[in-house]
Write a protein that holds these residues in place. Structure first.
Motif, PDB file in Angstrom:
ATOM      1  N   GLU A   1      -5.005 -31.387 -33.551  1.00 53.80           N
ATOM      2  CA  GLU A   1      -5.414 -32.690 -34.084  1.00 53.80           C
ATOM      3  C   GLU A   1      -6.701 -33.175 -33.424  1.00 53.80           C
ATOM      4  N   LYS A   2      -6.845 -32.915 -32.152  1.00 50.14           N
ATOM      5  CA  LYS A   2      -8.084 -33.284 -31.468  1.00 50.14           C
ATOM      6  C   LYS A   2      -9.279 -32.627 -32.140  1.00 50.14           C
ATOM      7  N   ASP A   3      -9.176 -31.334 -32.423  1.00 49.30           N
ATOM      8  CA  ASP A   3     -10.265 -30.616 -33.072  1.00 49.30           C
ATOM      9  C   ASP A   3     -10.526 -31.149 -34.485  1.00 49.30           C
ATOM     10  N   ARG A   4      -9.441 -31.477 -35.200  1.00 47.40           N
ATOM     11  CA  ARG A   4      -9.601 -32.008 -36.565  1.00 47.40           C
ATOM     12  C   ARG A   4     -10.321 -33.350 -36.534  1.00 47.40           C
ATOM     13  N   VAL A   5      -9.936 -34.226 -35.620  1.00 48.90           N
ATOM     14  CA  VAL A   5     -10.572 -35.544 -35.528  1.00 48.90           C
ATOM     15  C   VAL A   5     -12.064 -35.390 -35.231  1.00 48.90           C
ATOM     16  N   ASP A   6     -12.393 -34.540 -34.268  1.00 46.50           N
ATOM     17  CA  ASP A   6     -13.811 -34.311 -33.946  1.00 46.50           C
ATOM     18  C   ASP A   6     -14.592 -33.892 -35.190  1.00 46.50           C
ATOM     19  N   ALA A   7     -14.041 -32.935 -35.922  1.00 42.43           N
ATOM     20  CA  ALA A   7     -14.747 -32.400 -37.091  1.00 42.43           C
ATOM     21  C   ALA A   7     -14.882 -33.442 -38.192  1.00 42.43           C
ATOM     22  N   GLU A   8     -13.820 -34.192 -38.451  1.00 44.38           N
ATOM     23  CA  GLU A   8     -13.860 -35.149 -39.566  1.00 44.38           C
ATOM     24  C   GLU A   8     -14.733 -36.356 -39.257  1.00 44.38           C
ATOM     25  N   LEU A   9     -14.746 -36.805 -38.016  1.00 44.10           N
ATOM     26  CA  LEU A   9     -15.645 -37.907 -37.674  1.00 44.10           C
ATOM     27  C   LEU A   9     -17.100 -37.461 -37.792  1.00 44.10           C
ATOM     28  N   LYS A  10     -17.361 -36.240 -37.351  1.00 42.31           N
ATOM     29  CA  LYS A  10     -18.726 -35.715 -37.435  1.00 42.31           C
ATOM     30  C   LYS A  10     -19.191 -35.566 -38.875  1.00 42.31           C
ATOM     31  N   ALA A  11     -18.255 -35.336 -39.799  1.00 41.33           N
ATOM     32  CA  ALA A  11     -18.602 -35.083 -41.199  1.00 41.33           C
ATOM     33  C   ALA A  11     -18.801 -36.362 -42.017  1.00 41.33           C
ATOM     34  N   ILE A  12     -18.491 -37.521 -41.462  1.00 42.00           N
ATOM     35  CA  ILE A  12     -18.616 -38.769 -42.222  1.00 42.00           C
ATOM     36  C   ILE A  12     -20.078 -39.047 -42.574  1.00 42.00           C
ATOM     37  N   LYS A  13     -20.333 -39.362 -43.838  1.00 38.95           N
ATOM     38  CA  LYS A  13     -21.668 -39.721 -44.307  1.00 38.95           C
ATOM     39  C   LYS A  13     -21.666 -41.163 -44.796  1.00 38.95           C
ATOM     40  N   THR A  14     -22.755 -41.870 -44.568  1.00 37.93           N
ATOM     41  CA  THR A  14     -22.907 -43.222 -45.092  1.00 37.93           C
ATOM     42  C   THR A  14     -23.945 -43.205 -46.214  1.00 37.93           C
ATOM     43  N   SER A  15     -23.960 -44.285 -47.016  1.00 36.11           N
ATOM     44  CA  SER A  15     -24.712 -44.257 -48.269  1.00 36.11           C
ATOM     45  C   SER A  15     -26.220 -44.378 -48.096  1.00 36.11           C
ATOM     46  N   ASP A  16     -26.686 -44.987 -47.013  1.00 40.94           N
ATOM     47  CA  ASP A  16     -28.124 -45.156 -46.819  1.00 40.94           C
ATOM     48  C   ASP A  16     -28.626 -44.086 -45.856  1.00 40.94           C
ATOM     49  N   PRO A  17     -29.360 -43.100 -46.330  1.00 38.33           N
ATOM     50  CA  PRO A  17     -29.806 -41.996 -45.461  1.00 38.33           C
ATOM     51  C   PRO A  17     -30.804 -42.432 -44.399  1.00 38.33           C
ATOM     52  N   ARG A  18     -31.330 -43.642 -44.523  1.00 37.46           N
ATOM     53  CA  ARG A  18     -32.292 -44.111 -43.527  1.00 37.46           C
ATOM     54  C   ARG A  18     -31.616 -44.548 -42.225  1.00 37.46           C
ATOM     55  N   VAL A  19     -30.316 -44.737 -42.262  1.00 36.33           N
ATOM     56  CA  VAL A  19     -29.576 -45.138 -41.063  1.00 36.33           C
ATOM     57  C   VAL A  19     -29.043 -43.886 -40.368  1.00 36.33           C
ATOM     58  N   ARG A  20     -29.354 -43.775 -39.085  1.00 37.26           N
ATOM     59  CA  ARG A  20     -28.867 -42.642 -38.301  1.00 37.26           C
ATOM     60  C   ARG A  20     -27.562 -43.029 -37.599  1.00 37.26           C
ATOM     61  N   ILE A  21     -26.571 -42.139 -37.670  1.00 30.52           N
ATOM     62  CA  ILE A  21     -25.284 -42.347 -37.000  1.00 30.52           C
ATOM     63  C   ILE A  21     -25.162 -41.346 -35.860  1.00 30.52           C
ATOM     64  N   ASP A  22     -24.958 -41.851 -34.657  1.00 30.99           N
ATOM     65  CA  ASP A  22     -24.737 -41.008 -33.480  1.00 30.99           C
ATOM     66  C   ASP A  22     -23.334 -41.283 -32.937  1.00 30.99           C
ATOM     67  N   ILE A  23     -22.609 -40.210 -32.622  1.00 28.50           N
ATOM     68  CA  ILE A  23     -21.241 -40.339 -32.130  1.00 28.50           C
ATOM     69  C   ILE A  23     -21.146 -39.704 -30.755  1.00 28.50           C
ATOM     70  N   ALA A  24     -20.714 -40.498 -29.774  1.00 24.94           N
ATOM     71  CA  ALA A  24     -20.430 -39.967 -28.439  1.00 24.94           C
ATOM     72  C   ALA A  24     -18.934 -39.695 -28.364  1.00 24.94           C
ATOM     73  N   HIS A  25     -18.571 -38.409 -28.370  1.00 18.77           N
ATOM     74  CA  HIS A  25     -17.163 -38.010 -28.356  1.00 18.77           C
ATOM     75  C   HIS A  25     -16.655 -38.057 -26.915  1.00 18.77           C
ATOM     76  N   GLY A  26     -15.947 -39.113 -26.560  1.00 25.86           N
ATOM     77  CA  GLY A  26     -15.514 -39.306 -25.174  1.00 25.86           C
ATOM     78  C   GLY A  26     -14.052 -39.011 -24.947  1.00 25.86           C
ATOM     79  N   TRP A  27     -13.657 -37.752 -25.116  1.00 24.53           N
ATOM     80  CA  TRP A  27     -12.270 -37.395 -24.823  1.00 24.53           C
ATOM     81  C   TRP A  27     -12.032 -37.480 -23.322  1.00 24.53           C
ATOM     82  N   ASN A  28     -10.977 -38.189 -22.939  1.00 17.90           N
ATOM     83  CA  ASN A  28     -10.677 -38.360 -21.523  1.00 17.90           C
ATOM     84  C   ASN A  28      -9.513 -37.486 -21.076  1.00 17.90           C
ATOM     85  N   ARG A  29      -8.362 -37.643 -21.699  1.00 17.01           N
ATOM     86  CA  ARG A  29      -7.188 -36.883 -21.288  1.00 17.01           C
ATOM     87  C   ARG A  29      -6.709 -35.984 -22.427  1.00 17.01           C
TER      88      ARG A  29
END
Length: 402
Positions: free
Chosen positions: A260-288
């Motif tokens: 599930e951890k791997d699935r969440v990482d992949a699916e969050l990374k795959a999310i697209k928003t409608s305005d291509p001019r906006v950049r989305i950066d995700i800091a994946h902070g897995w702790n435990r």
């Protein structure tokens, strides 16, 4: 038969509670750790090996090793920091009167009762005159903020021991054999600012894009698989009449399995928003990492149940959503049980409490388990499966101040 020591153990618990140890109060943490080490010495005598590992901006970690009479070696892990800001004690309301007696206080359930019970359990084991394992206590002051400085010490100590027992509070008396893995994700949307009235089309709203993202992120949750996604914080924009150029969200993610951890990482990374001019950066902070009942821990659970049966009790186990330092040990494939501490409730809440009538039975259970572990050794194959290259002497930890 051991006489009733409840009053003595409770006195030690309350002395720990009266030393406020917020995760963010370094002077308070230092004083609290000094008191905890003094308490261990008062009940058990000076440890054979004692080290204080600097926390580098967090609470220090102390390791205290008491040599036993048999070859077994047990790590007892407990954090002394709490979520409560310094000063909370002054206006803490006692539990309501009536019904079963309770004792309250900041950190009494999570997890200062477990610390006192761990010390007393070793004392009872030694006083009984039977076999005693070598015990290494690990007292860390940064668990509530993710154990950033104590994690390597915990992992090293667990690798050297035959079994690790984590003195976190119980789940209504049950030990905890499965915990979710936790992650804190920071999502940043970077858009283009413009005047909301004069030139809205020239802007690319970071707030609008982030709203799309968090809606999609929430859909990544899979409750049936135990995966939760909570968007807990959102910040962004500079004014109502400005197309927002920046926005951030903080997301809490909990998973039961590595899959599930791997699935969440992949699916969050795959999310697209409608305005291509906006950049989305995700800091994946897995702790435990997720904690599951591995084969080594299953053997340890059987031993704990046998110790409970010695006193006429059945010992249940439970899976819970919260994480602890046991997650780190389980991820190494090593034997670990969590939740061997207090019976009560209200962790991180103003009604945090313990049932004092459970203090002695719980301590006696832990003492019985220590006795059984005096002659219990884990399979050497675990060292190969977990990547642990042998087990040095209990005192062989990284350099630290004494």
């Amino acid at each position: 038969m051991t006489h009733d020591l409840t009053a003595d153990i409770v006195a030690d618990i309350l002395s720990l509670v009266n030393h406020e140890t917020s995760s963010h109060d370094l002077p308070g943490l230092a004083a609290g750790l000094d008191h905890l080490r003094d308490l261990a010495t008062a009940r058990l005598g000076p440890p054979d090996v004692r080290r204080r590992h600097r926390g580098d901006g967090h609470g220090d970690t102390a390791t205290l090793t008491y040599t036993g009479t048999r070859p077994g070696h047990v790590a007892l892990i407990g954090h002394y920091d709490t979520v409560w800001p310094t000063g909370t004690l002054t206006d803490w309301a006692p539990p309501a009167a009536g019904g079963r007696t309770k004792l309250g206080g900041p950190g009494i359930f999570d997890m200062k009762t477990g610390l006192a019970q761990g010390i007393w359990a070793l004392k009872l084991t030694r006083d009984a005159g039977g076999p005693v394992p070598t015990v290494t206590f690990v007292f860390n002051g940064d668990e509530e903020i993710g154990s950033p400085s104590s994690r390597p010490i915990i992992e090293r100590t667990a690798a050297e021991a035959d079994a690790t027992l984590v003195l976190e509070p119980s789940a209504d008396g049950a030990v905890k054999t499965a915990r979710k893995g936790t992650g804190t994700f920071t999502v940043t949307a970077t858009g283009i600012e413009s005047h909301a009235g004069l030139a809205p089309e020239a802007g690319a709203s970071a707030v609008h894009a982030l709203a799309e993202f968090v809606t999609a992120a929430s859909a990544v949750a899979a409750p049936d698989a135990g995966t939760t996604v909570n968007v807990g914080l959102i910040n962004g924009g500079t004014g109502a009449n400005v197309v927002a150029g920046r926005a951030t969200a903080t997301i809490d993610v909990r998973v039961r399995t590595q899959l599930e951890k791997d699935r969440v990482d992949a699916e969050l990374k795959a999310i697209k928003t409608s305005d291509p001019r906006v950049r989305i950066d995700i800091a994946h902070g897995w702790n435990r990492p997720p904690m599951t009942l591995n084969a080594a821990s299953a053997r340890l659970l059987d031993l704990a149940r046998a110790a409970a049966q010695d006193h006429g009790h059945d010992l249940r186990d439970a899976a819970v959503g919260g994480a602890s330092d046991a997650n780190f040990v389980a991820a190494l494939g090593l034997p670990v049980l969590c939740g061997l501490g207090a019976v009560g409730g209200g962790a991180h809440a103003r009604d945090e409490f313990i049932y004092p009538d459970t203090v002695q039975p719980r301590t006696t259970l832990l003492a019985g388990l220590l006795t059984r572990l005096a002659t219990w050794t884990r399979s050497p194959l675990l060292d190969l499966r977990s990547g642990v290259a042998g087990r040095p002497h209990p005192g062989a930890l990284p350099p630290a101040s004494h």
